[in-house]
Design an enzyme around this catalytic site. Sequence first.
Site, PDB file in Angstrom:
ATOM      1  N   ASP A 125     100.367  -0.829  10.121  1.00 37.23           N
ATOM      2  CA  ASP A 125      99.446  -1.569  10.990  1.00 37.23           C
ATOM      3  C   ASP A 125      99.375  -0.934  12.374  1.00 37.23           C
ATOM      4  OD1 ASP A 125      99.246  -3.228   8.814  1.00 37.23           O
ATOM      5  OD2 ASP A 125     100.643  -4.707   9.586  1.00 37.23           O
ATOM      6  N   GLU A 149     108.669  -2.206   3.089  1.00 42.59           N
ATOM      7  CA  GLU A 149     109.789  -1.635   3.861  1.00 42.59           C
ATOM      8  C   GLU A 149     111.115  -2.395   3.716  1.00 42.59           C
ATOM      9  OE1 GLU A 149     107.221  -3.873   5.229  1.00 42.59           O
ATOM     10  OE2 GLU A 149     106.619  -2.016   6.183  1.00 42.59           O
ATOM     11  N   ASP A 180     102.270  -5.112  -0.355  1.00 43.47           N
ATOM     12  CA  ASP A 180     102.518  -5.051   1.083  1.00 43.47           C
ATOM     13  C   ASP A 180     104.003  -5.341   1.348  1.00 43.47           C
ATOM     14  OD1 ASP A 180     101.944  -4.803   3.782  1.00 43.47           O
ATOM     15  OD2 ASP A 180     100.129  -6.017   3.649  1.00 43.47           O
TER      16      ASP A 180
END
Length: 779
Positions: free
Chosen positions: A481, A416, A413
């Site tokens: 998300d 980015e 996760d």
Amino acid sequence: MRIVRVLGLLATVLAPFPVAAQSLATVERNGAFVAVEPYAPNIVRVTISLDRGLSDAAPGHGISGKVDAKGWTHKTDGSGDVFASPALTLSVDPQPWPKAPSQMERYFVPSLPRVSLSVRAADGRLLTKMNGWELAPHTVNGEKTFKAGASFAAPQDEHYYGLGQNQESTGPLNLRGRTIDCRHYYDAPAGETVCIPFLVTNKGYAVVWDNPSATIVSPGLHGSTHWQSEVGERVSFFVITGATTDEIYAGYARLTGDTPLPPKAAFGLIQSKARYESQKELLGVAEGYRSRGYPLDVMVLDWFYWTRMGQIDIDRSFFPDPVAMNKQLHDAGMHSIISVWPRFERESRYFNMLSARGWLLKDKDGNTVDGLPVRADRAGALLDSTNPEARTWFWEKIRDNIASQGFDWFWLDETEPDLVPDGNFYSIGSGDRYHNLYPLVHTSSVAEGSARDRPDFRNLILARAAYLGTQHSGAIFWSSDVQATWEALRRQVPAGLNFTASGHAYWSSDTGGWQWPNGPAAERPVLLDPAGATAMGADYKDYPELFTRWFAYNVFTPTLRIHGQRPATAIWEYGAAAEPVLAKFLRLRYALIPYLYSLGYRTHETGAPFMRALFMDFPDDPNVANLGDEYMFGPAFLVAPVTEQGVTSRRVYLPAGTDWYDYWTDEKHAGGQWVTAAAPIDRIPLFVRAGSIVPLGVQVPNTAARQPLESIRVYPGRDGAFTLFDDDGVTNAYRKGAGTRTELRWNDREGRLSASGKLPGGQDLQALVRLAGASPAPR
């Protein structure tokens, strides 16, 4: 001194590569150096700088292809310097000695020496023309550097696709006339943006922009396509040409790496939730699928299974025996994915060591950056994955602390990363200079470690951001998300198509949205009674309908994953009315596994995505250039998701040049027209191209079970071919030629299906053939 620092940082990032590129030639234009470097007959790199060393330096991260000048020639004549191969010709225009500027030019003409060049196809047709370049001085994060850019001509009939993931649009696909802020940005208003600086056109070429800093791209705006990166001292880009888009994607794969075939389980259902709070809860959901007879392949353990962020451990209070938990899943034919974050709280056991070694993101004063102030986020420091020693350490801790407990694959996760690097520093330099790089270097930690320590076990990484070359890491991507609303669902379709158009085949979205379900009141009567649903609050009455439409859509995306920040996510938790509909779509997904897995193998071989915007397969039909709400799923299926609440039909465009069959009714339609497709809640508008061969499998509990073919659907109307591939689904033996490949061919004139060899399992070919219109398709 700061210029020296800039050059030193550039040398640092290029260190893993050859000191100099192997250019075919470097030519000068009044003090500007233009290096031309071929990688294949249809791939050429152009680098422009005022410094000969920078123009001749190797490309940046993500480029793994090797220089190959075979078949290329260079000559100088009155038209300039001409570089030619059997596939393309690149001409660097001659430039006269600059004259003294006029009064207006003193204010408005750039000081850089002019450079212009053109690229033509083998038949002489002009593909693109670069009209100018720029280096605009400014200071970023304490560095005196430049905004580096270039402008290309943009004919009125040129269309543009790719550039990663942008969720601003709810329909149009073509990027022409828009300005794309190509940067990783979790907090983008419409949903996370992801930058893959790869722009594909309908004119037979694509541009790969070689700069990892935040980049503004304006495709076709005011007759020009303009690129401008925030940090750089040179302009570097590749042009890939091709008679088809698949030739362009093969060039992209040659340049940045192939796409591995994911484990077969990745094509089945991946069940997740934010979050399963205990071992008992996770195993209970897995057992719920098994006891109800619903297929399931992967259970996901999301965040906060640890004792602290950065401990890289498993809280035994709630997960007392992860080895036994994973064994129970494996014994049932299932696999597991576990989320591992790159964040480290100050109180975690590794923080001081990582900080002392300089393996965490630093501020300008050399202090470890802790959290993200703009969001009142203090949840730890970011692992500096630009540092190869930090990457190796990270994998080793995952291997020893997590993989040792029986977990199969890893969800990386925040790739980015969420903790924005701008204004801070990585080990290789400014976070601004390398803003978009993190997904590549971070996923490589697991890809390289797994290849070294688990060479016979096929790798899989779940990631939410990408860059040039991340497709080579074994990563599957999702749209981050996103909201749990109809608007968010509408935005997924064009966002996903431009992402796969960026050379990354594996993309999907959190089915039902990740954020807490809290949508506006339904505008129309709901199509599914929400009675008994526990997945949302009582006031969101159309959420089971939204989830069902989203699930039907994700059945026809490369991966199918349920996830979300809600109390319940399994398919029986959306109400008694929704459950049988969801079960129907889930069984359809599993019937399609032989088809899907074969498509995955083809992508591994060719680099071409199998979730395909219509421009890829129908380049001569002008009506498809801007369609962003329907797409091809492999060579057979045209998918038109329903993204409006309460509707039971939608208009679908059927591209010209072929006939189409309604999958649900076998009704045949001519291409080149709009039709109104029925869309009751248990159908997604789905059409099959004439000449298609679709192998369908029997129902299985998961992909670990042997899956004989139930039928081979043939859709008459033209000749067709399909390569059926199968193997063990979990090892890397396919890379060495293992597995079975059966060439299926349909002769339309003779009405006969033939095979190049035996089908997997020795099944009888003719006994499996089902002609569209002669027998019903599986429902």
